[in-house]
Design an enzyme around this catalytic site. Structure first.
Site, PDB file in Angstrom:
ATOM      1  CG  ASP A   1      -0.224  21.257  10.778  1.00 24.88           C
ATOM      2  OD1 ASP A   1       0.990  21.122  11.061  1.00 24.88           O
ATOM      3  OD2 ASP A   1      -0.598  20.774   9.695  1.00 24.88           O
TER       4      ASP A   1
ATOM      5  CG  ASP B   1       3.113  16.412   6.456  1.00 21.42           C
ATOM      6  OD1 ASP B   1       2.292  15.847   6.966  1.00 21.42           O
ATOM      7  OD2 ASP B   1       3.270  17.478   5.992  1.00 21.42           O
TER       8      ASP B   1
END
Ligand code: GLA
Length: 701
Positions: A445, A503
């Protein structure tokens, strides 16, 4: 090569044709669909004179320079050792073709600068690579260098590009070709949520299926600029570059700098043709463990199931629930490492939290594997929380400006990846983790923009760490994530195998987003999960069938706790898992076609030459009383058996009595001629909003 000589590069249906111009930089003759270029009269003979122009004509060339009668955006800007502005005056020292490659070498002996531009045919597209070498005795500062400068014909009409933000990736933007200049510039330090530095250029009537389309993407994960400028000659020039910080690229004598490659697709079959070439080029770059892509395993990712609230026991339960519905890879997301109770602390301290995972990660990884799944782990290596052991030991390792506190974002700072000791530390930590337990997957990430910037060298530092880790652990797959889809590009693709698209896993929001993703990357690399309802990102409710039908378009996963579902819903979800497993070879079979039908219907076909899955999706409420058949232009020439595999009908309003034909298609496919489907169209039932039908199309021999 003598002036007037022609060299052609052929790739798929595209031709790139250049003309030698003696000592001068080679000239553009053609960039477009295939041509036969024999017996061309030299360009300078056919151009004629124009008023208020140079007496010595300077036709568009492949590497425009300032000060020589060209007024295009210069391809390179350099500064000499004493800060003096240097205007390179390049002569062509090599212009040659090999199989699948055209190479041009340019040189300015007075300042010692050499440039090499390679046009390489790959997978039906063209990869353009530009590199610089300082062949002089003094340092040269490179202020900017274009990866490619390309001519776009006067008949171009529209620019299709994408913008985005966290939770709203790949927002499609369609604009007219500029009267002056169009610029897409990114200064956030990473690729950004609008996708890679790239665009599709549509000529005249080009659409999804027909017409001349150019598509380009820069293989780069940092600041970038894409410009399309109108030239008063009557055409446009596209140039793409990775942005350099002032003074960051100083080439010592003999040193070289490779600009990131530009991937170019030229399609005579509209957007879908260009997308197919983009996918082929991306597949060419992808670097799978063992050489070939294994079937994409069903994920269960812990993030939206339990966020930071987990420990070995909780994850053990979640893993058991994941295995029970058929997951094949379990990814332990954020929250497992030292001091990480929430997003305020811990980044940088890459060791398991002793309270939550008192025996390290091996027991939980073993448990996951004993349940028949692979074990994957979330990391965010390039970041540090000020509240961490790492920061307390090395506060100077974060990107910052002298004497100023760098601004935090999500309570974190960016590590200075330009520094070898930072990369060494991260490599040692990740390598130790990977050796400590059977971890075969990393979700890597990157959850903030860079401010201050680390420039292009920051990006290269990250690439170096990825490369080193891949070399040390070639069997480990990596997912690129950056607050969802903030790092999706062909530069990072060399090191990763999946992209987390967003997301936002609200299925309605995912429909256009996933179509935007597919403009640059193939579906097998598109992370797409079934999330909870209401959606955590949007608060909207959607049926499980609809959420799963949309997630099936990519690399399928689940991001909720199956144990928290009602029994019938959980059973339904495991049915979708079985469906994905049964059909993933076709879904990822190579071909993707997108289209729009009447009254807001969108469709998407994925598969092979012989069979396709066709999603017919109604995102919003219909205006018409009845759905009109819509043409499927890709089926012409063969007969097809058409069946229905799955439907996700909101409210369950499509009763068998109201739609007997379509209910029949679930049991028994119906034969249609290709011409009927392509011209008169596929009949579809009227669908309520937020519904999808997945058809199966099988070509008859
Ligand atoms: C980012 C990712 C999410 C999740 C969180 C964890 O937002 O996109 O999927 O991993 O970080 O903090």
């Amino acid at each position: 090569m003598s002036a007037g000589d022609i060299l052609t590069l052929q790739s798929g249906n595209a031709s790139l044709v250049l003309e030698a111009c003696g000592d001068d930089v080679p000239l553009w003759r053609h960039l477009g669909l295939s041509v036969d270029a024999h017996d061309l009269p030299p360009l300078l003979q056919t151009r004629g004179k124009a008023t208020f122009s140079m007496d010595t004509d300077r036709a568009p060339d492949i590497f425009p320079l300032a000060g020589n009668g060209s007024f295009a955006r210069p391809a390179v800007v350099v500064t000499g050792a004493n800060g003096e502005h240097v205007l390179p005056n390049m002569t062509c020292v090599k212009f040659e073709s090999e199989a699948d490659r055209l190479s041009v070498s340019l040189s300015d002996k007075s300042i010692g600068l050499s440039v090499r531009v390679d046009y390489i045919a790959i997978a039906g597209g063209i990869r353009i690579q530009t590199s610089l070498e300082n062949g002089g005795d003094a340092p040269l500062s490179v202020d900017r260098i274009s990866s490619a400068t390309l001519p776009l014909p006067g008949r171009c009409e529209r620019i299709l590009s994408w913008r985005g933000r966290h939770n709203a990736e790949f927002v499609e933007c369609m604009e007219a070709m500029p009267q002056q200049a169009w610029v897409r510039e990114n200064r956030r330090g990473l690729t950004g949520h609008g996708g890679p530095c790239g665009a599709y250029i549509l000529t005249e009537q080009a659409g999804y299926h027909a017409g001349l389309v150019f598509a380009a993407q820069l293989a780069w994960s940092g600041d970038s600029r894409l410009t399309i400028e109108r030239d008063d000659e009557g055409f446009w020039t596209l140039s793409a570059e990775a942005l350099l910080q002032p003074g960051e690229c100083v080439l010592a004598p003999r040193e070289t700098y490779d600009a990131p490659p530009l991937l170019l697709a030229v399609s005579g079959e509209g957007r879908n043709g260009a997308m197919a070439i983009m996918h082929a080029m991306a597949r060419d770059i992808a670097n799978w463990p063992g050489g070939d892509m294994a079937p994409r395993p069903v994920h269960l990712n812990s993030w939206e199931a339990c966020y930071f609230a987990h420990d070995e026991a909780r994850i053990g339960e979640l893993a058991a629930a994941a295995a029970a519905i058929g997951a094949e890879r379990f990814v332990l997301d954020d929250g497992w490492f030292s001091g990480r109770g929430d997003d305020t602390a811990g980044l940088g301290d890459w060791a398991p939290d002793e309270a939550k995972y008192s025996n390290g990660l091996e027991p939980i990884a073993d448990k996951v594997r004993s349940l028949g799944m692979e074990f994957g782990l979330w990391v965010e290596p390039e970041m540090v929380n000020p509240d961490s052991e790492l920061y307390r030991a090395h506060p100077d390792w974060a990107l910052s400006l002298q004497g100023r506190d760098p601004p935090t974002a999500r309570n974190q700072l960016v590590l200075d990846m330009r520094r070898a000791e930072v990369r060494d530390y991260l490599f040692e930590r990740l390598d130790t983790l990977l050796k400590s337990a059977p971890i075969s997957y990393l979700k890597w990430d990157h959850n903030r923009d860079h401010s201050p910037s680390g420039g292009a060298a920051q990006v290269r530092g990250s690439y170096e760490l990825f490369a080193r880790l891949r070399a040390a652990h070639p069997e480990v797959e990596i997912e690129s994530c950056a607050g969802g889809g903030g790092r999706i590009d062909a530069g990072i693709l060399e090191y990763v195998h999946r992209f987390w698209t967003s997301d936002n896993i609200d299925a309605l929001a995912r429909i256009p987003m996933q179509r935007g993703f597919l403009a640059f990357m193939p579906p097998e690399m598109m992370g797409s999960h079934v999330g909870a309802s209401p959606s955590h990102a949007t608060g909207r409710m959607q049926s499980l069938d609809f959420r799963a039908a949309i997630a099936c378009q990519g690399h399928f996963g689940i991001e909720l706790d199956p144990a928290a579902m009602a029994d019938d819903e959980r059973e339904k979800l495991s049915g979708w898992v079985r469906f994905y497993k049964d059909w993933r070879d076709i879904i990822h079979g190579g071909k993707v076609l997108l289209g729009e039908a009447n009254d807001g219907l969108v469709w998407q076909a994925q598969g092979t030459d012989d069979q396709m899955l066709l999603w017919v999706i109604r995102p919003d409420h219909a205006e018409n009383r009845r759905a009109q058949p819509f043409p499927l232009p890709f089926v012409e020439g063969r007969d097809w058996q058409v069946g229905i595999l799955r439907s996700a009908i909101s409210g369950g309003v499509l009763t068998p009595r109201a739609t007997p034909f379509f209910h029949g298609l679930r049991e028994e496919p119906h034969g249609f001629s290709g011409s009927w489907l392509a011209q008169a169209g596929l009949p579809v039932p009227a669908l309520p909003a937020e519904s999808a039908i997945i058809f199966h199309l099988k070509a008859q021999q």
